[in-house]
Write a protein that holds these residues in place. Structure first.
Motif, PDB file in Angstrom:
ATOM      1  N   THR A  69       0.899  -1.068   0.085  1.00 19.34           N
ATOM      2  CA  THR A  69       0.191  -0.041  -0.119  1.00 19.34           C
ATOM      3  C   THR A  69       0.614   1.301  -0.101  1.00 19.34           C
ATOM      4  N   VAL A  70       1.880   1.182   0.634  1.00 20.01           N
ATOM      5  CA  VAL A  70       2.693   2.333   0.743  1.00 20.01           C
ATOM      6  C   VAL A  70       3.463   2.676  -0.827  1.00 20.01           C
ATOM      7  N   LEU A  71       3.621   1.631  -1.660  1.00 26.99           N
ATOM      8  CA  LEU A  71       4.076   1.656  -3.088  1.00 26.99           C
ATOM      9  C   LEU A  71       3.206   2.136  -3.562  1.00 26.99           C
ATOM     10  N   HIS A  72       1.878   1.475  -3.555  1.00 26.76           N
ATOM     11  CA  HIS A  72       0.982   2.261  -4.224  1.00 26.76           C
ATOM     12  C   HIS A  72       0.372   3.898  -4.179  1.00 26.76           C
ATOM     13  N   ARG A  73       0.680   4.134  -2.929  1.00 23.41           N
ATOM     14  CA  ARG A  73       0.600   5.625  -2.739  1.00 23.41           C
ATOM     15  C   ARG A  73       1.533   6.285  -3.505  1.00 23.41           C
ATOM     16  N   ILE A  74       2.764   5.889  -3.637  1.00 25.14           N
ATOM     17  CA  ILE A  74       3.795   6.548  -4.552  1.00 25.14           C
ATOM     18  C   ILE A  74       3.704   6.468  -6.131  1.00 25.14           C
ATOM     19  N   ALA A  75       3.083   5.281  -6.327  1.00 22.68           N
ATOM     20  CA  ALA A  75       2.650   4.878  -7.749  1.00 22.68           C
ATOM     21  C   ALA A  75       1.653   5.814  -8.213  1.00 22.68           C
ATOM     22  N   GLU A  76       0.692   6.169  -7.418  1.00 22.22           N
ATOM     23  CA  GLU A  76      -0.606   6.983  -7.729  1.00 22.22           C
ATOM     24  C   GLU A  76      -0.249   8.458  -8.163  1.00 22.22           C
ATOM     25  N   ALA A 181       0.755   5.884   8.257  1.00 20.79           N
ATOM     26  CA  ALA A 181       0.314   6.113   9.776  1.00 20.79           C
ATOM     27  C   ALA A 181      -0.209   7.771   9.848  1.00 20.79           C
ATOM     28  N   ASP A 182       0.654   8.698   9.144  1.00 20.51           N
ATOM     29  CA  ASP A 182       0.062  10.132   9.130  1.00 20.51           C
ATOM     30  C   ASP A 182      -1.437  10.292   8.614  1.00 20.51           C
ATOM     31  N   VAL A 183      -1.448   9.759   7.409  1.00 20.51           N
ATOM     32  CA  VAL A 183      -2.653   9.857   6.751  1.00 20.51           C
ATOM     33  C   VAL A 183      -4.001   9.123   7.307  1.00 20.51           C
ATOM     34  N   LEU A 184      -3.578   8.264   8.165  1.00 22.43           N
ATOM     35  CA  LEU A 184      -4.845   7.588   8.662  1.00 22.43           C
ATOM     36  C   LEU A 184      -5.111   7.884  10.229  1.00 22.43           C
ATOM     37  N   LEU A 284      -6.806   7.729   1.099  1.00 23.22           N
ATOM     38  CA  LEU A 284      -5.732   6.855   1.045  1.00 23.22           C
ATOM     39  C   LEU A 284      -5.465   6.625  -0.347  1.00 23.22           C
ATOM     40  N   LEU A 285      -6.410   6.363  -1.386  1.00 20.28           N
ATOM     41  CA  LEU A 285      -5.863   6.032  -2.687  1.00 20.28           C
ATOM     42  C   LEU A 285      -7.306   6.318  -3.474  1.00 20.28           C
ATOM     43  N   LYS A 286      -7.166   6.387  -4.665  1.00 20.80           N
ATOM     44  CA  LYS A 286      -8.154   6.888  -5.645  1.00 20.80           C
ATOM     45  C   LYS A 286      -8.982   5.506  -6.008  1.00 20.80           C
ATOM     46  N   PRO A 287     -10.242   5.496  -5.951  1.00 15.62           N
ATOM     47  CA  PRO A 287     -11.113   4.283  -6.759  1.00 15.62           C
ATOM     48  C   PRO A 287     -10.426   3.717  -7.817  1.00 15.62           C
TER      49      PRO A 287
END
Length: 386
Positions: A69-76, A181-184, A284-287
């Motif tokens: 999920t960390v990686l997907h935040r960066i990829a987004e 952590a900070d986002v949530l 957290l992430l886009k749909p």
């Protein structure tokens, strides 16, 4: 504690599992449509210490889903392309013929770098992050990766962490803190556990080696049996049975297996992924990202490490429930011993379960507690939707 009335049967089922000290302890959390509906705990964190609201547990491979999920935040944000070679971001990775291995290959266990046994010398060698990364750079990939997946039981986390590190220029655990952590607004996403929080970690038991058989002997024997050889290579490095109890584990970055979490934090992360990326007014992430990462990538072929077919998505797998009907779009990650967490976008539900009692009476590797709890939770949610 929190239990919405519809989920009382789930709570009763959970509490029945932890009536004696020998059953250990656990926590269970559920989010529905972005809102917490279950947050409970029971049992013992140690022989003379009850599990409480602040207890956390090492959840083994459950951490793979968090790292992904960390990686997907960066990829987004366009900083990582799943279909570009890993070497685009991490040039040294191209050594030993690995120039064409993509980020997608890593996330679906098709990088051919499953071997943890013998990767670095000594039982404590895998505690040295830089040494492990150098070893992975120098390793050739297993050619079977071109045909099917080979579960990277331990190495997965290092590969994901180093990609994130190279892309951001920031140590992985710092990126984890800012991106998850900070986002949530939840602190309990740890690979390196803050020194002042380590007394909160529930003591795991029993030993993971087969009863009456030394770890080294078991690993050597399994290495000689072709159908299960990959299990020894991927998940049985030297001294691992003792290392899982070594306090130094909580000082090292090993996102494939040493993550320490609360069920509450995991359920909130997956609660966002089950609710179009939103939880508590936070995104957290886009749909469209969630749709992509939850799409099955590998299925129908026998994984050459596990010996059975696994439905991998991008960094996760499909959860398995003790039910006739399985969730078709759910994704998450289970861990050795029984912990795990997942999101089910079809129903808007997430569930997380962490425990210090590894497995059941037959083996410490796992049991059916999470599969049964998940089946009950899904049944409740399905009735609500009717």
């Amino acid at each position: 504690m929190l239990v919405e009335s519809d989920y009382l049967p789930l709570a009763d089922q959970f509490f029945s599992m932890y009536r004696e000290p020998g059953q250990g302890g656990a926590a269970l959390a559920v989010y529905q449509d972005g809102e917490p509906v279950v947050d409970i705990w029971a049992g013992w964190a140690d022989r003379d210490k009850r599990w409480n609201r602040n207890s956390v547990a090492m959840a083994f491979s459950t951490g793979k889903g968090v790292a992904s999920t960390v990686l997907h935040r960066i990829a987004e944000r366009g900083l990582i392309d799943y279909d570009l070679p890993v070497a685009t971001y991490w040039p040294e990775f191209a050594q030993a013929g690995k120039a064409d291995i993509t980020v997608r290959d890593v996330l679906t266990h098709r990088a051919g770098l499953h071997r943890a046994k013998g990767l670095v010398p000594g039982s404590a060698g895998i505690l040295d992050y830089d040494r492990v990364i150098a070893a992975l750079e120098a390793c050739p990939a297993d050619p079977r990766r071109l045909r099917t997946s080979g579960y990277h039981a331990i190495t997965f986390g290092w590969l994901v962490a180093e990609i994130v590190h190279r892309v951001t220029g920031t140590p992985f655990i710092d990126v984890l803190r800012t991106e998850i952590a900070d986002v949530l607004g939840e602190d309990e996403f740890w690979y390196v556990v803050p020194e002042g929080r380590r007394d909160r970690i529930a003591k795991i038991f029993p030993h993971i080696n087969p009863p009456g058989i030394k770890w080294g002997i078991a690993s050597s024997v399994i290495s000689l049996v072709r159908p299960v050889r990959g299990l020894a290579e991927a998940g049985m490095p030297e001294g691992f049975d003792k290392l899982v109890r070594d306090p130094r584990v909580h000082e090292s970055v090993m996102p494939g297996w040493n993550g320490v979490f609360s069920a509450r934090a995991l359920a909130k992360m997956y609660g966002a992924l089950a609710n179009n990326g939103e939880v508590d007014g936070r995104t957290l992430l886009k749909p469209e990202t969630i749709e992509q990462i939850g799409t099955r990538q590998v299925a129908g072929h026998y994984d050459y490490v596990l010996g059975y077919p696994v439905s991998f998505t991008l960094g996760y797998h499909r959860p398995v429930l003790m039910a006739k009907s399985q969730p078709h779009k759910a994704f998450g990650h289970y861990g050795m011993g029984g912990s795990g967490a997942y999101a089910d976008p079809e129903t808007g539900m997430s569930l997380a379960f962490v425990t210090n009692r590894l497995g059941g009476s037959l083996t410490a590797l796992g049991d059916l507690r999470l599969a049964r709890l998940g089946a009950t939770a899904r049944a409740i949610t399905t009735r609500q939707d009717q």
